[in-house]
Every structure is written in C-alpha cells, then in structure tokens.
Design an enzyme around this catalytic site. Structure first.
Site, PDB file in Angstrom:
ATOM      1  N   CYS A  70     -37.940  84.483  31.531  1.00 50.34           N
ATOM      2  CA  CYS A  70     -38.017  84.329  30.234  1.00 50.34           C
ATOM      3  C   CYS A  70     -36.430  84.314  29.881  1.00 50.34           C
ATOM      4  O   CYS A  70     -35.713  84.896  30.721  1.00 50.34           O
ATOM      5  CB  CYS A  70     -38.899  85.467  29.626  1.00 50.34           C
ATOM      6  SG  CYS A  70     -40.639  85.270  30.073  1.00 50.34           S
ATOM      7  N   ARG A 129     -34.629  78.849  29.864  1.00 50.98           N
ATOM      8  CA  ARG A 129     -35.514  79.751  30.572  1.00 50.98           C
ATOM      9  C   ARG A 129     -36.781  79.882  30.592  1.00 50.98           C
ATOM     10  O   ARG A 129     -37.469  80.451  31.405  1.00 50.98           O
ATOM     11  CB  ARG A 129     -34.786  81.135  30.660  1.00 50.98           C
ATOM     12  CG  ARG A 129     -32.978  81.082  30.734  1.00 50.98           C
ATOM     13  CD  ARG A 129     -32.654  82.685  30.731  1.00 50.98           C
ATOM     14  NE  ARG A 129     -33.263  83.586  31.509  1.00 50.98           N
ATOM     15  CZ  ARG A 129     -32.783  83.693  32.885  1.00 50.98           C
ATOM     16  NH1 ARG A 129     -31.866  83.190  33.359  1.00 50.98           N
ATOM     17  NH2 ARG A 129     -33.490  84.676  33.513  1.00 50.98           N
ATOM     18  N   TRP A 137     -41.707  82.174  29.273  1.00 51.63           N
ATOM     19  CA  TRP A 137     -42.512  81.254  30.171  1.00 51.63           C
ATOM     20  C   TRP A 137     -43.642  82.230  30.504  1.00 51.63           C
ATOM     21  O   TRP A 137     -43.404  83.084  31.252  1.00 51.63           O
ATOM     22  CB  TRP A 137     -41.574  80.863  31.422  1.00 51.63           C
ATOM     23  CG  TRP A 137     -42.129  79.936  32.446  1.00 51.63           C
ATOM     24  CD1 TRP A 137     -42.044  78.689  32.103  1.00 51.63           C
ATOM     25  CD2 TRP A 137     -42.892  80.185  33.451  1.00 51.63           C
ATOM     26  NE1 TRP A 137     -42.838  78.001  33.252  1.00 51.63           N
ATOM     27  CE2 TRP A 137     -43.239  78.844  34.063  1.00 51.63           C
ATOM     28  CE3 TRP A 137     -43.222  81.471  34.139  1.00 51.63           C
ATOM     29  CZ2 TRP A 137     -43.914  78.825  35.210  1.00 51.63           C
ATOM     30  CZ3 TRP A 137     -43.934  81.148  35.192  1.00 51.63           C
ATOM     31  CH2 TRP A 137     -44.387  80.029  35.923  1.00 51.63           C
ATOM     32  N   ASN A 172     -38.750  90.421  30.671  1.00 47.17           N
ATOM     33  CA  ASN A 172     -38.610  89.145  31.742  1.00 47.17           C
ATOM     34  C   ASN A 172     -38.911  89.668  33.063  1.00 47.17           C
ATOM     35  O   ASN A 172     -38.346  90.620  33.576  1.00 47.17           O
ATOM     36  CB  ASN A 172     -37.144  88.514  31.853  1.00 47.17           C
ATOM     37  CG  ASN A 172     -37.327  87.699  32.701  1.00 47.17           C
ATOM     38  OD1 ASN A 172     -38.169  86.872  33.157  1.00 47.17           O
ATOM     39  ND2 ASN A 172     -36.012  87.062  33.363  1.00 47.17           N
ATOM     40  N   GLY A 173     -40.081  89.256  33.656  1.00 45.18           N
ATOM     41  CA  GLY A 173     -40.687  89.832  35.152  1.00 45.18           C
ATOM     42  C   GLY A 173     -41.842  89.958  35.165  1.00 45.18           C
ATOM     43  O   GLY A 173     -42.773  89.557  34.506  1.00 45.18           O
ATOM     44  N   GLU A 208     -35.816  64.809  47.043  1.00 41.26           N
ATOM     45  CA  GLU A 208     -35.325  65.102  45.737  1.00 41.26           C
ATOM     46  C   GLU A 208     -35.363  64.081  44.840  1.00 41.26           C
ATOM     47  O   GLU A 208     -36.002  64.255  43.589  1.00 41.26           O
ATOM     48  CB  GLU A 208     -33.579  65.300  45.794  1.00 41.26           C
ATOM     49  CG  GLU A 208     -32.844  65.510  44.684  1.00 41.26           C
ATOM     50  CD  GLU A 208     -33.352  67.058  43.857  1.00 41.26           C
ATOM     51  OE1 GLU A 208     -34.298  67.569  44.659  1.00 41.26           O
ATOM     52  OE2 GLU A 208     -33.191  67.184  42.787  1.00 41.26           O
ATOM     53  N   LYS A 255     -37.269  65.062  41.202  1.00 42.94           N
ATOM     54  CA  LYS A 255     -36.804  64.654  39.994  1.00 42.94           C
ATOM     55  C   LYS A 255     -37.623  64.021  39.184  1.00 42.94           C
ATOM     56  O   LYS A 255     -38.058  64.194  37.906  1.00 42.94           O
ATOM     57  CB  LYS A 255     -35.555  63.815  40.136  1.00 42.94           C
ATOM     58  CG  LYS A 255     -34.356  64.752  40.756  1.00 42.94           C
ATOM     59  CD  LYS A 255     -33.452  65.310  39.501  1.00 42.94           C
ATOM     60  CE  LYS A 255     -33.932  66.971  39.313  1.00 42.94           C
ATOM     61  NZ  LYS A 255     -33.947  67.736  40.311  1.00 42.94           N
ATOM     62  N   GLU A 297     -40.792  66.121  37.951  1.00 44.31           N
ATOM     63  CA  GLU A 297     -40.731  67.137  37.033  1.00 44.31           C
ATOM     64  C   GLU A 297     -40.431  66.850  35.666  1.00 44.31           C
ATOM     65  O   GLU A 297     -40.511  67.552  34.839  1.00 44.31           O
ATOM     66  CB  GLU A 297     -39.705  68.320  37.750  1.00 44.31           C
ATOM     67  CG  GLU A 297     -38.286  67.969  37.890  1.00 44.31           C
ATOM     68  CD  GLU A 297     -37.575  68.828  38.405  1.00 44.31           C
ATOM     69  OE1 GLU A 297     -37.689  70.046  38.106  1.00 44.31           O
ATOM     70  OE2 GLU A 297     -36.357  68.688  39.011  1.00 44.31           O
ATOM     71  N   HIS A 320     -49.454  55.947  59.002  1.00 43.79           N
ATOM     72  CA  HIS A 320     -50.268  56.893  59.718  1.00 43.79           C
ATOM     73  C   HIS A 320     -51.213  57.530  58.605  1.00 43.79           C
ATOM     74  O   HIS A 320     -51.332  58.678  58.861  1.00 43.79           O
ATOM     75  CB  HIS A 320     -49.355  57.901  60.429  1.00 43.79           C
ATOM     76  CG  HIS A 320     -48.654  57.279  61.397  1.00 43.79           C
ATOM     77  ND1 HIS A 320     -49.157  56.870  62.709  1.00 43.79           N
ATOM     78  CD2 HIS A 320     -47.295  57.160  61.610  1.00 43.79           C
ATOM     79  CE1 HIS A 320     -48.288  56.411  63.499  1.00 43.79           C
ATOM     80  NE2 HIS A 320     -46.994  56.659  62.744  1.00 43.79           N
ATOM     81  N   LYS A 330     -35.870  77.268  33.883  1.00 41.25           N
ATOM     82  CA  LYS A 330     -34.543  76.998  34.802  1.00 41.25           C
ATOM     83  C   LYS A 330     -34.549  77.769  35.958  1.00 41.25           C
ATOM     84  O   LYS A 330     -34.158  77.352  36.960  1.00 41.25           O
ATOM     85  CB  LYS A 330     -33.500  77.013  33.642  1.00 41.25           C
ATOM     86  CG  LYS A 330     -32.142  76.672  34.608  1.00 41.25           C
ATOM     87  CD  LYS A 330     -32.040  75.281  34.968  1.00 41.25           C
ATOM     88  CE  LYS A 330     -30.935  74.803  35.504  1.00 41.25           C
ATOM     89  NZ  LYS A 330     -30.932  73.589  36.300  1.00 41.25           N
TER      90      LYS A 330
HETATM   91  C1  AGP Z   1     -34.942  71.491  40.356  1.00 43.90           C
HETATM   92  O1  AGP Z   1     -34.829  70.363  39.419  1.00 43.90           O
HETATM   93  C2  AGP Z   1     -35.812  72.671  39.712  1.00 43.90           C
HETATM   94  N1  AGP Z   1     -35.337  73.011  38.234  1.00 43.90           N
HETATM   95  C3  AGP Z   1     -36.088  73.629  40.906  1.00 43.90           C
HETATM   96  O2  AGP Z   1     -36.710  73.160  41.962  1.00 43.90           O
HETATM   97  C4  AGP Z   1     -34.833  74.446  41.247  1.00 43.90           C
HETATM   98  O3  AGP Z   1     -34.054  73.501  41.817  1.00 43.90           O
HETATM   99  C5  AGP Z   1     -35.492  75.699  41.880  1.00 43.90           C
HETATM  100  O4  AGP Z   1     -36.196  76.516  41.022  1.00 43.90           O
HETATM  101  C6  AGP Z   1     -34.370  76.372  42.372  1.00 43.90           C
HETATM  102  O5  AGP Z   1     -33.485  76.968  41.488  1.00 43.90           O
HETATM  103  P1  AGP Z   1     -32.275  77.841  41.965  1.00 43.90           P
HETATM  104  O6  AGP Z   1     -31.348  76.877  42.732  1.00 43.90           O
HETATM  105  O7  AGP Z   1     -31.671  78.616  40.783  1.00 43.90           O
HETATM  106  O8  AGP Z   1     -32.439  78.918  43.007  1.00 43.90           O
END
Ligand code: AGP
Length: 605
Positions: free
Chosen positions: A2, A27, A75, A99-100, A478, A482, A485, A501, A600
């Site tokens: 958050c 966030r 969040w 936050n937590g 990756e 991308k 998400e 397979h 994020k």
């Molecule tokens: C990637 O597009 C995502 N936002 C997510 O996988 C991110 O890379 C992951 O949460 C790790 O975050 P960090 O690099 O801040 O540890």
C-alpha cells in the site's frame, strides 16, 4: 503493497496528501482515504473504493482546511475491496493507516474482545482498536506496548484525537521514509511522494518511533532515546518520477533504457574494465566463491535466469536461480562459499528480503542488485550494486530488468577477470559490446510502430506462447510475464524443445506464438520447433538477428534485431517483448501502468 503518507506543516494538507497519494498509487490502488485535523483540532476522514482520483473528487467537493493529516492507497490483503476496509481506520481516539500484514490479529481480537466492535475485515482495524485500548494519553508508551504484542510486518502512521498537529509513525519490514523541509514534515512509503518537497530524507529505522509536527521530525528508540536520523540525498528529481509527455509511464521507461543502461555501466568502468571499488566489493570474494545462488521474484528473477545462462557455462561454477518465496522453505544448500545475489528493483520485496536474511543466517555473502537507494534490501546486504534506473513507476517492470541484467553482466565480467577466465583485452571487448547494446535498444524502440501493428494480430487471442532455447528461453519467460500482467492475455513461456512433449496439443490455427531465435549454435533446432508449430497452424512472430536468413514461410511476421553476439541479444529482444505487451494493453484499452490486482512493490507475503 500500500502507499502511505503523512504531512504536518503550513501547506494545505489535503492537497499535499492527495498529490502524494497520486505519486504512491502505483503501490496499490484498490481504495484510498485521508484523515485530517481541522482548524478546531477535530479529525475528519474521507475514504472510498477506487483510485485516488475518485477520492480527490469527493475531497474537492467538501474541502477541509487542514495542516496535518495522513493518507493511504490500498492493495487489499486482509478483507475485500470495500469502503469499510479502506484506510484510515478510526477506533476511539486512534486514527491509523497501515502497510503490511499483522499476523496475530486474531490473538489481539480475542485479547481485547474486539469481535463485536469491529466494522471491517482488516487486520489494521484490529491494530487500531488494540492501540485504542492501550492508549492512556501518552503516545510513545502506547505504541511501545502495542508493538510488544504485534507479530507481522507494518508501517503505521497514527494520529491521536487529543494530540492535534502530531503524527506518529513506526515500521517493521514495510518501508517508510521521512523528511523535514521548509514546508513542514512529511513521511511516506517511498521517495516518489517526498521528491516534490525535499531531496534530503532519511529511511525510518525499524522499530523506532517517528514524531512529526509542523516544525520538526523526531526519531526515538522504543526505550525513548532520541536518535539523530541518517540523512540521505535523493539522486532522482521530480521530473524523473513524471511522465514527461509520454502517454504512460511504461512507455517512458521503455524509452529510458538506453540511457539508464549507460548510467548503470559507465561509472563502473575504469579504462574499459569493470570496477566495483565504489561498492567496496572485494576481488577475493569474487575469486573464491564456489557457487552462486541468485534469488528474486518476477521480472527480477527473470533477469537472474538470463544471468545464469551467461555465468555458469563460462565461469564453470554452479549458478542456481531460486524463486524467493520458494527459497525460504526449500532447505537450501548454501554456505559461506556460496555467493548469494539478490535482485530487487524496489529493494522492499518481502519474499526477497526474507530470502536475503536466510542466506545471511547461513553465512553466505550477499550482493544485492537494487534500484532504490537506501531500501531495506540494500541496507541489509553485505554489498549493494545500485542500478541507476531512476524511479520505475509503471507496475510492469521494464528498465529495471535491463539494468539488472547489465549490472549482473558487469559483475560476471569482473569475476571472469579475477578468475583469469577473461584476459583484460577480452574483458574490455565484453564491456564495449555491453555498452553498445544501448544503441541496439534504440534501434528497436524506433520500430515501435511496426510492433504496434503486429500486435493487432494477437491482441484478441485468449492465449499466447513464447518459445526459445537456451538464453532465448530465458528471454521468453519475461515476454510471457509482461504480456500477461498488463494485457491479461494468458501467456506461457516454453522451452522450444519441450513443446512437443505435451503442450503442442494447445497449438491450433491462429494461436499466436512469439518465437525467439537469436542463439546461433541452436538456431537450427529452434527452427525445427517453429516448423512443428507452423504445421499446426500457429500464427508465428519470429524474433531473430538481422544477419540471419530464414525462409519466409517460417513465420507470419519477422522482427529483426541488430546483429549482436548471442549473449547480448537480451537487450534489444527485451525492448521488443516489452513493446508487444505495452501495445497489447493499449489496444485493449486497459490501464497500462496500474494493471488490475497488481502493485509495484510486493511488501506482503
Ligand atoms: C514485473 O513486471 C512485476 N512488476 C513483478 O514481477 C516484479 O518484478 C517483482 O514483484 C519483483 O519486484 P522487485 O524487483 O521490486 O523486487
């Protein structure tokens, strides 16, 4: 995950908080709220589901003149996305944002018989209610007593009804930074909210209580001793955290990659050789470790997988990549001879932080690759290599991925040099080629319209596949993440040789497959796999180097990257994969920078 913020000072607190929440919205953005002391020292609060913009609209209809308040963008972890569950939570004389995750909230609920009195399903309200039970007019004592009973992660900002103009804050694991500037005092989850007001800040140490008033920010240990905060200077400016004319942060950050690649590399090159003396990284460590364990989450982990493909075959030492959330529970075989490398853009990902702590318990030396200066992971590592990527606001990580790989490649080169795997000439050629990748990325950025066009053929498909062999398989992981998400298209990465397979059963007419074929020694094998999927009707987008010639019938669309040595193709390929995901999200009219369900920085387990 958050965003929290607090402000005391001469400015319009409502505006400061709303502007700050907008900066922190990446966030978490399920719901948002603020609480303010008004001119008569009464606390008002407004909170609602939806984004900060919706909260701002309500606030502007009923502005409250205030110079002290707290704000939160959520969040959801405990309890659904509802108005009741939005923060702040007000219980008696306590107003709290958090936050937590409070792990022992049931214990507190029973201990203080809160059951019937709670209005939300959140652990935060339980913490606020417990604090209200404890509070007898002395904030520090009450907070200390609450913390002695809490288990879990937290960053709290608290206001007490009978303490107008004061904000108290305390953290454990979840991040908090604070600053006192000409225009008052501010505390927030991260720098992006502070930057418009101050470049000087400090990271709130865990389990120390911060008190903010309009005139001061004071730091106290739990036993009441006043501490002098360790002041830091932000290397970012406000612009860096703004869109600067781009439609989305993600597109801006894709465009920034060539520049931040150079910013990450150049300060660590000395006559063309990798130089980590600023990081005080001893050559003896790089020379003597007998294995490497790379630990991260998501995109950061994918960067580690690319680095593994580079390092292990060349240094001839075992390199293992672990998912941080798994590593903690797999009884890992690491010891003082294992070099642990943790990778994290935010430096706050709790799974990665916990993995780092476990590695240190096993006496493994830890190097972190981090983008946010002074973040928790950076501070708890033995050595930190900062990627100079600047603030990455879009939830989908782009520039962080490529600068993480650049930092890992440079670290590899230093290891190869000190282990005499590379001569100085070889190392210089390596770093020169690495720097040249900036130009290859620029070339692919210039092809964004072509990529936008090819995306029209896949954007309405429910599924997509990314395939490759060797490093190309590492890249495909990756690419799939991308696309998933931010476009919500179900995408899967597959080792090209493994497809037959089982999974090839899913390849039928027009199923889009992004095939990555940049690794020359295994190109023929990859081409065979592409023929197999073509034979089943797949719509193939083939990513390859421009010097290769392959029959036109192999793919529907060819995307050619500049000719590069195999180990460097990740950089232009990453740009293509990012742009495919970006345009898929844009063409679907989705929220590119703040996709559903995500945030994020994952600071909860
Ligand atoms: C990637 O597009 C995502 N936002 C997510 O996988 C991110 O890379 C992951 O949460 C790790 O975050 P960090 O690099 O801040 O540890």
């Amino acid at each position: 995950m958050c965003g929290i913020i607090g402000y005391c000072g001469p400015l319009d607190a409502q505006k400061v908080l709303l502007d700050g929440l907008t900066q922190l919205e990446y966030r978490g953005y399920d719901s948002a709220g603020i609480a303010l002391f008004d001119e008569k020292s009464r606390i008002h609060f407004i909170k609602k589901t939806g984004k900060v913009a919706a909260l701002r609209q309500v606030c502007e209809e009923t502005p409250i003149l205030s110079h002290c308040g707290i704000g939160h963008t959520r969040w959801a972890t405990h309890g659904g996305v509802t108005g009741e569950n939005a923060h702040p939570h007000i219980v008696g004389r306590v107003t709290m944002i958090h936050n937590g995750i409070i792990e022992n909230y049931q214990y507190l609920t029973e201990k203080y018989r809160l059951g019937e009195r709670l209005h939300s399903q959140t652990d935060t309200e339980v913490a606020a209610a417990a604090l209200n039970e404890i509070y007898d007019g002395e904030p520090f004592e009450a907070i200390r007593e609450l913390l002695s009973q809490l288990e879990g992660s937290y960053a709290f900002c608290i206001m007490f009804e009978d303490r107008p103009g004061e904000i108290y804050a305390v953290r454990n694991v979840s991040p908090l930074v604070a600053a006192h500037m000409g225009s008052g005092a501010m505390i927030a989850s991260d720098l992006t909210a502070l930057l418009p007001y101050s470049k000087k800040y400090f990271v709130v140490p865990e389990e120390q209580i911060v008190k903010l008033t309009a005139y001061s920010v004071s730091l106290y240990t739990l036993d009441g001793k006043k501490e002098a905060p360790e002041l830091l200077e932000a290397s970012w400016n406000t612009d860096a955290a703004m869109k600067n004319g781009f439609e989305h942060f993600m597109l801006k950050e894709i465009h920034e990659q060539p520049e931040v690649l150079k910013k990450t590399l150049v300060p660590r090159l000395n006559k063309g050789l990798p130089d980590f003396s600023d990081e005080k990284l001893p050559d003896s460590l790089l020379k003597e470790v007998s294995s490497i364990r790379i630990i991260a989450c998501g995109t950061a982990m994918h960067a580690g997988i690319v680095a593994r493909s580079l390092i292990e075959p060349r240094l001839r030492i075992p390199v293992t990549v672990s998912i941080a959330s798994e590593f903690r529970y797999e009884e890992p075989l690491i010891d003082e001879k294992t070099l642990t490398i943790v990778i994290s853009q935010s430096g706050e990902t709790i799974d990665t932080l916990a993995a780092l702590r476990l590695a240190k318990e096993r006496h493994s030396p830890v190097i972190s690759i981090v983008n946010v200066k002074g973040s928790t992971i950076a501070r708890e590592s033995d050595y930190v290599i900062y990627t100079h990527g600047g603030p990455e606001i879009a939830v989908a990580s782009t520039k962080a991925y490529t600068v993480q790989i650049a930092a890992l490649y440079l670290l590899f080169c230093r290891m190869a040099l000190v282990r005499r795997v590379y001569s100085e000439d070889h190392a210089r050629r390596f770093t020169e080629s690495l720097l040249a990748c900036a130009s290859a990325m620029e070339t692919m950025i210039r092809q964004k319209d072509t990529i936008n066009e090819l995306v029209t053929h896949i954007v309405n498909c429910p599924d997509a596949f990314f395939i490759g062999r060797g490093m190309d398989y590492a890249f495909s992981l990756e690419g799939a993440l991308k696309l998933k998400e931010i476009s919500y298209i179900h995408a899967e990465a597959y080792a090209a040789g493994e497809l037959k397979h089982g999974t090839i059963a899913l390849i039928t007419d027009h199923v889009p497959v992004i095939a990555i074929a940049t690794q020359k020694p295994i190109l023929a094998k990859t081409v065979s796999n592409i023929r197999e999927i073509r034979a089943r009707g797949a719509y193939v987008v083939l990513l390859m180097t421009e010097d290769e010639t392959l029959e036109e019938s192999l793919a529907d669309v060819f995307v050619r990257i500049p000719k590069l040595d195999d180990k460097f193709t990740v950089f232009p390929i990453a740009v293509v994969l990012q742009l495919i995901a970006y345009y898929a999200s844009v063409q679907k009219g989705l929220d590119v920078d703040q996709p559903r369900n995500l945030a994020k920085s994952v600071t909860v387990e």
